[in-house]
Design a protein around this motif. Structure first.
Motif, PDB file in Angstrom:
ATOM      1  N   PRO A 269      -5.597   5.852  11.634  1.00  0.00           N
ATOM      2  CA  PRO A 269      -6.094   4.618  12.242  1.00  0.00           C
ATOM      3  C   PRO A 269      -7.152   4.873  13.310  1.00  0.00           C
ATOM      4  CG  PRO A 269      -3.822   5.041  12.922  1.00  0.00           C
ATOM      5  CD  PRO A 269      -4.133   5.979  11.813  1.00  0.00           C
ATOM      6  N   VAL A 270      -7.101   6.030  13.963  1.00  0.00           N
ATOM      7  CA  VAL A 270      -8.143   6.331  14.949  1.00  0.00           C
ATOM      8  C   VAL A 270      -9.492   6.469  14.251  1.00  0.00           C
ATOM      9  CG1 VAL A 270      -8.918   7.924  16.741  1.00  0.00           C
ATOM     10  CG2 VAL A 270      -6.478   7.445  16.465  1.00  0.00           C
ATOM     11  N   LEU A 271      -9.506   7.138  13.104  1.00  0.00           N
ATOM     12  CA  LEU A 271     -10.756   7.258  12.348  1.00  0.00           C
ATOM     13  C   LEU A 271     -11.255   5.886  11.903  1.00  0.00           C
ATOM     14  CD1 LEU A 271      -9.909  10.376  10.128  1.00  0.00           C
ATOM     15  CD2 LEU A 271     -11.385  10.305  12.160  1.00  0.00           C
ATOM     16  N   ARG A 272     -10.349   5.022  11.498  1.00  0.00           N
ATOM     17  CA  ARG A 272     -10.768   3.668  11.098  1.00  0.00           C
ATOM     18  C   ARG A 272     -11.274   2.875  12.295  1.00  0.00           C
ATOM     19  NH1 ARG A 272      -5.970   4.302   8.033  1.00  0.00           N
ATOM     20  NH2 ARG A 272      -4.745   2.982   9.444  1.00  0.00           N
ATOM     21  N   ASN A 273     -10.620   3.035  13.441  1.00  0.00           N
ATOM     22  CA  ASN A 273     -11.072   2.317  14.633  1.00  0.00           C
ATOM     23  C   ASN A 273     -12.429   2.811  15.110  1.00  0.00           C
ATOM     24  OD1 ASN A 273      -9.004   0.402  15.007  1.00  0.00           O
ATOM     25  ND2 ASN A 273      -7.655   1.966  15.867  1.00  0.00           N
ATOM     26  N   LEU A 274     -12.730   4.067  14.871  1.00  0.00           N
ATOM     27  CA  LEU A 274     -14.067   4.565  15.200  1.00  0.00           C
ATOM     28  C   LEU A 274     -15.128   3.831  14.384  1.00  0.00           C
ATOM     29  CD1 LEU A 274     -13.378   8.390  15.546  1.00  0.00           C
ATOM     30  CD2 LEU A 274     -14.287   6.895  17.330  1.00  0.00           C
ATOM     31  N   MET A 275     -14.852   3.628  13.113  1.00  0.00           N
ATOM     32  CA  MET A 275     -15.802   2.883  12.278  1.00  0.00           C
ATOM     33  C   MET A 275     -15.891   1.427  12.724  1.00  0.00           C
ATOM     34  SD  MET A 275     -15.369   4.452   8.431  1.00  0.00           S
ATOM     35  CE  MET A 275     -13.570   4.449   8.377  1.00  0.00           C
ATOM     36  N   ARG A 276     -14.754   0.859  13.119  1.00  0.00           N
ATOM     37  CA  ARG A 276     -14.787  -0.523  13.609  1.00  0.00           C
ATOM     38  C   ARG A 276     -15.609  -0.628  14.885  1.00  0.00           C
ATOM     39  NH1 ARG A 276      -8.934  -0.150  12.281  1.00  0.00           N
ATOM     40  NH2 ARG A 276      -8.622  -1.293  10.322  1.00  0.00           N
ATOM     41  N   LEU A 277     -15.487   0.355  15.754  1.00  0.00           N
ATOM     42  CA  LEU A 277     -16.290   0.331  16.982  1.00  0.00           C
ATOM     43  C   LEU A 277     -17.768   0.466  16.673  1.00  0.00           C
ATOM     44  CD1 LEU A 277     -14.451   2.332  19.799  1.00  0.00           C
ATOM     45  CD2 LEU A 277     -15.064  -0.088  19.773  1.00  0.00           C
TER      46      LEU A 277
ATOM     47  N   LEU B 174     -12.121   7.741  21.694  1.00  0.00           N
ATOM     48  CA  LEU B 174     -11.364   7.801  20.444  1.00  0.00           C
ATOM     49  C   LEU B 174     -11.670   9.087  19.673  1.00  0.00           C
ATOM     50  CD1 LEU B 174     -11.395   4.136  19.082  1.00  0.00           C
ATOM     51  CD2 LEU B 174      -9.564   5.353  20.251  1.00  0.00           C
ATOM     52  N   VAL B 175     -12.901   9.575  19.778  1.00  0.00           N
ATOM     53  CA  VAL B 175     -13.219  10.869  19.176  1.00  0.00           C
ATOM     54  C   VAL B 175     -12.349  11.956  19.805  1.00  0.00           C
ATOM     55  CG1 VAL B 175     -14.995  12.680  19.027  1.00  0.00           C
ATOM     56  CG2 VAL B 175     -15.561  10.319  18.417  1.00  0.00           C
ATOM     57  N   ALA B 176     -12.198  11.918  21.127  1.00  0.00           N
ATOM     58  CA  ALA B 176     -11.359  12.907  21.814  1.00  0.00           C
ATOM     59  C   ALA B 176      -9.907  12.792  21.374  1.00  0.00           C
ATOM     60  CB  ALA B 176     -11.468  12.722  23.329  1.00  0.00           C
ATOM     61  N   LEU B 177      -9.419  11.566  21.184  1.00  0.00           N
ATOM     62  CA  LEU B 177      -8.048  11.371  20.719  1.00  0.00           C
ATOM     63  C   LEU B 177      -7.889  11.915  19.297  1.00  0.00           C
ATOM     64  CD1 LEU B 177      -5.190  10.273  20.959  1.00  0.00           C
ATOM     65  CD2 LEU B 177      -6.070   7.996  20.380  1.00  0.00           C
ATOM     66  N   ALA B 178      -8.856  11.639  18.447  1.00  0.00           N
ATOM     67  CA  ALA B 178      -8.796  12.157  17.080  1.00  0.00           C
ATOM     68  C   ALA B 178      -8.808  13.681  17.076  1.00  0.00           C
ATOM     69  CB  ALA B 178      -9.968  11.609  16.264  1.00  0.00           C
ATOM     70  N   ASP B 179      -9.611  14.272  17.950  1.00  0.00           N
ATOM     71  CA  ASP B 179      -9.636  15.731  18.078  1.00  0.00           C
ATOM     72  C   ASP B 179      -8.241  16.275  18.409  1.00  0.00           C
ATOM     73  OD1 ASP B 179     -12.164  16.786  17.513  1.00  0.00           O
ATOM     74  OD2 ASP B 179     -12.960  16.191  19.458  1.00  0.00           O
ATOM     75  N   ALA B 180      -7.569  15.607  19.345  1.00  0.00           N
ATOM     76  CA  ALA B 180      -6.245  16.063  19.776  1.00  0.00           C
ATOM     77  C   ALA B 180      -5.238  15.960  18.633  1.00  0.00           C
ATOM     78  CB  ALA B 180      -5.772  15.243  20.976  1.00  0.00           C
TER      79      ALA B 180
ATOM     80  N   ALA C  63      -5.155  11.300  24.562  1.00  0.00           N
ATOM     81  CA  ALA C  63      -5.730  12.553  24.057  1.00  0.00           C
ATOM     82  C   ALA C  63      -5.237  13.730  24.888  1.00  0.00           C
ATOM     83  CB  ALA C  63      -7.250  12.478  24.079  1.00  0.00           C
ATOM     84  N   GLY C  64      -5.179  13.550  26.190  1.00  0.00           N
ATOM     85  CA  GLY C  64      -4.671  14.613  27.050  1.00  0.00           C
ATOM     86  C   GLY C  64      -3.204  14.892  26.819  1.00  0.00           C
ATOM     87  N   VAL C  65      -2.417  13.826  26.667  1.00  0.00           N
ATOM     88  CA  VAL C  65      -0.983  13.990  26.414  1.00  0.00           C
ATOM     89  C   VAL C  65      -0.751  14.740  25.110  1.00  0.00           C
ATOM     90  CG1 VAL C  65       1.129  12.740  25.820  1.00  0.00           C
ATOM     91  CG2 VAL C  65      -0.249  11.977  27.756  1.00  0.00           C
ATOM     92  N   VAL C  66      -1.438  14.326  24.053  1.00  0.00           N
ATOM     93  CA  VAL C  66      -1.224  14.933  22.741  1.00  0.00           C
ATOM     94  C   VAL C  66      -1.696  16.381  22.719  1.00  0.00           C
ATOM     95  CG1 VAL C  66      -1.926  14.842  20.307  1.00  0.00           C
ATOM     96  CG2 VAL C  66      -1.292  12.734  21.511  1.00  0.00           C
ATOM     97  N   SER C  67      -2.844  16.636  23.319  1.00  0.00           N
ATOM     98  CA  SER C  67      -3.403  17.997  23.251  1.00  0.00           C
ATOM     99  C   SER C  67      -2.561  19.009  24.018  1.00  0.00           C
ATOM    100  CB  SER C  67      -4.841  18.004  23.772  1.00  0.00           C
ATOM    101  OG  SER C  67      -4.880  17.649  25.150  1.00  0.00           O
ATOM    102  N   THR C  68      -1.803  18.550  25.028  1.00  0.00           N
ATOM    103  CA  THR C  68      -0.979  19.466  25.826  1.00  0.00           C
ATOM    104  C   THR C  68       0.505  19.353  25.494  1.00  0.00           C
ATOM    105  OG1 THR C  68      -0.833  17.825  27.613  1.00  0.00           O
ATOM    106  CG2 THR C  68      -2.623  19.440  27.746  1.00  0.00           C
TER     107      THR C  68
END
Length: 497
Positions: free
Chosen positions: A182-190, A139-145, A349-354
């Motif tokens: 929501p990705v940032l919120r899900n990181l806290m939930r995890l 999820l960190v990688a997805l948030a980065d993207a 994350a790969g899809v979004v970053s590219t």
């Protein structure tokens, strides 16, 4: 296995015969299916228990070294090569059989003051905690993207939509920044889920506590847990944290699937807003011209898989307390859900970053004057030029006439409709219809488009905190496990760490 074969748990004691073939094939096989997932955790749990017994001075001279040596030898065998045998009921019984072969009667010390259930619960949490951290990293990688693309496309105009209908002007960066939240919120939930997973049932014993005066806090620290679960029965049977974990996974995967659904629409020729990199697509076996966004289907599927795991867990919990049902397949179900969501997050994350955006196609959609009608209505009413309901009706009439004529709405259409209703709008207000950037610049409220730079800065800081938290959690677990193995090797050699 026959009824008189030695080694089966309880045979010759409470049981007069070994398990029947049907029980082995259906029941025991279900528990044994997760043995490979629990293998490392069982090894660490057993090492920690022997060290605790040794610290209490309970073990005869030489027994601690012999047991630790045998357990380390077992730990060195990969799970795939370990002699797990479903005929013995569950992974613990196969491990006990192997320990007896290596250390003889000393193997019995592993169940002094500790049921096999305790070892299994410790192993489950050890196996789960690393998988939770893997999901966190994904999820960190997805948030980065999301963050990188939101910054890149902060000013890339497009039409936002609801119900797949053009709604208001926006930018691609603003939309992606919204998916970041929501990705940032899900990181806290995890992280909260990890806080539950990484609590220790070690030393709890049976339903009212161990018969031995074990130092549970020391055991927890040795195994890399935050601390102990304070109630012995609860330590053995609690499942509410698993519900929370799977709910978080299902929510995160479902949200990712919604984004994937949007991207599939945007990437279709009818829209042509974005294009996926080739490495996330595949072609039709029949039609050579088709480039299918296959990765998006895989991402959407993960949401259903995670939701199914949650539903399955809840269905299994609809019994009385302290039941084997609750954990019969839990290790495998939770592991698969974690692996599925982790993979989907990394894939997205790969899809979004590219992702490649067609700025011209996006901007063309944002040029529709209809996207600014709500803003125009607010300004007309704000300047006292007309009633909100009446203005809304007149602007809607202009949009309907253009649609009926099969052509785009124009500024002239809007002006004519307003004049018909007795509203003469200044030219500078009508000019808004052709100036989406000016409209966006007026969104100065907290969370509005004009505040996007500060939102991205704040999101970047929050992402940094979540990244550091995940790194620290993994480092703490790694350090504790390394120290436990080192202490075990030292005592197996007859020394001290």
């Amino acid at each position: 296995m026959t009824g008189d074969e030695p080694g089966f748990l309880g045979l010759g004691g409470r049981l007069g015969s070994a398990a029947g073939e049907e029980l082995v094939a259906v029941g025991f096989a279900t528990e044994m299916a997760d043995a490979h997932l629990l293998h490392e955790g069982f090894g660490l749990a057993d090492l920690a228990h022997v060290l605790a017994l040794d610290d209490l001075g309970l073990l005869p001279p030489g027994d601690a070294a012999a047991l630790l040596g045998a357990l380390l030898e077992m730990a060195a065998v990969p799970a795939a090569d370990f002699p797990y045998d479903r005929a013995y009921g569950d992974p613990w019984n196969s491990r006990e059989r192997r320990l007896e072969a290596l250390a003889g009667a000393r193997a019995g010390w592993l169940t002094v003051g500790r049921p096999r259930r305790e070892a299994a619960r410790v192993a489950f949490r050890i196996a789960s905690r690393r998988a939770v951290l893997d999901a966190h990293a994904a999820l960190v990688a997805l948030a980065d993207a999301y963050l990188a693309q939101a910054r890149r496309h902060r000013d890339t105009l497009m039409a936002d939509s609801t119900y797949l209908q053009p709604a208001q002007p926006t930018t691609l960066g603003y939309v992606l920044a919204g998916h970041l939240q929501p990705v940032l919120r899900n990181l806290m939930r995890l992280e909260n889920a990890y806080n539950w997973v990484n609590r220790s049932p070690a030393g709890a014993g049976g339903t009212t506590g161990s018969s031995l005066p074990l130092d549970r806090e020391h055991l927890a620290a040795a195994l890399g847990f935050y601390g102990v679960i304070p109630h012995a029965r609860d330590a053995m049977w609690q499942t509410d944290g698993l519900v929370d974990l799977l709910a978080t996974l299902a929510g995160a995967a479902t949200e990712a699937g919604q984004v994937a659904a949007d991207l599939e629409i945007w990437a279709s020729p009818a829209f042509g807003f974005v294009a996926l990199a080739d490495e996330y697509c595949r072609v039709s076996a029949l039609m050579p011209q088709k480039k299918n966004p296959y990765a998006l289907a895989v991402i959407r599927h993960a949401g259903g898989t995670a939701a199914g795991a949650l539903a399955g867990l809840l269905a299994g919990l609809r019994t009385g307390t302290a039941r084997t049902d609750h954990f019969l397949s839990a290790a495998g179900d939770v592991h698969r859900a974690l692996a599925t969501v982790t993979g989907a997050a990394r894939l997205l994350a790969g899809v979004v970053s590219t992702l490649r955006a067609d700025r011209a196609a996006l901007a063309a959609g944002a040029a529709d004057p209809g996207l600014v009608l709500a803003d125009l209505a607010d300004r007309i009413v704000g300047q006292g030029l007309g009633d909100r309901r009446a203005v809304h009706g007149l602007l809607g009439r202009a949009a309907r006439r253009a649609a009926d004529a099969g052509r785009p709405l124009t500024v002239d259409d809007v002006g004519s409709a307003l004049r018909e209703g007795g509203i003469d709008v200044p030219a500078e207000l009508l000019a808004l219809l052709d100036d989406p950037p000016a409209v966006l610049a007026g969104r100065t409220v907290t969370g509005g488009w004009a505040r996007l730079p500060e939102l991205l800065t704040a999101s970047g800081r929050e992402l940094g905190r979540r990244r550091r938290a995940g790194t620290a959690l993994r480092s703490a677990v790694d350090g504790a496990e390394v120290a436990l193995r080192a202490e075990s090797r030292a005592r197996a050699r007859g020394g001290s760490a």
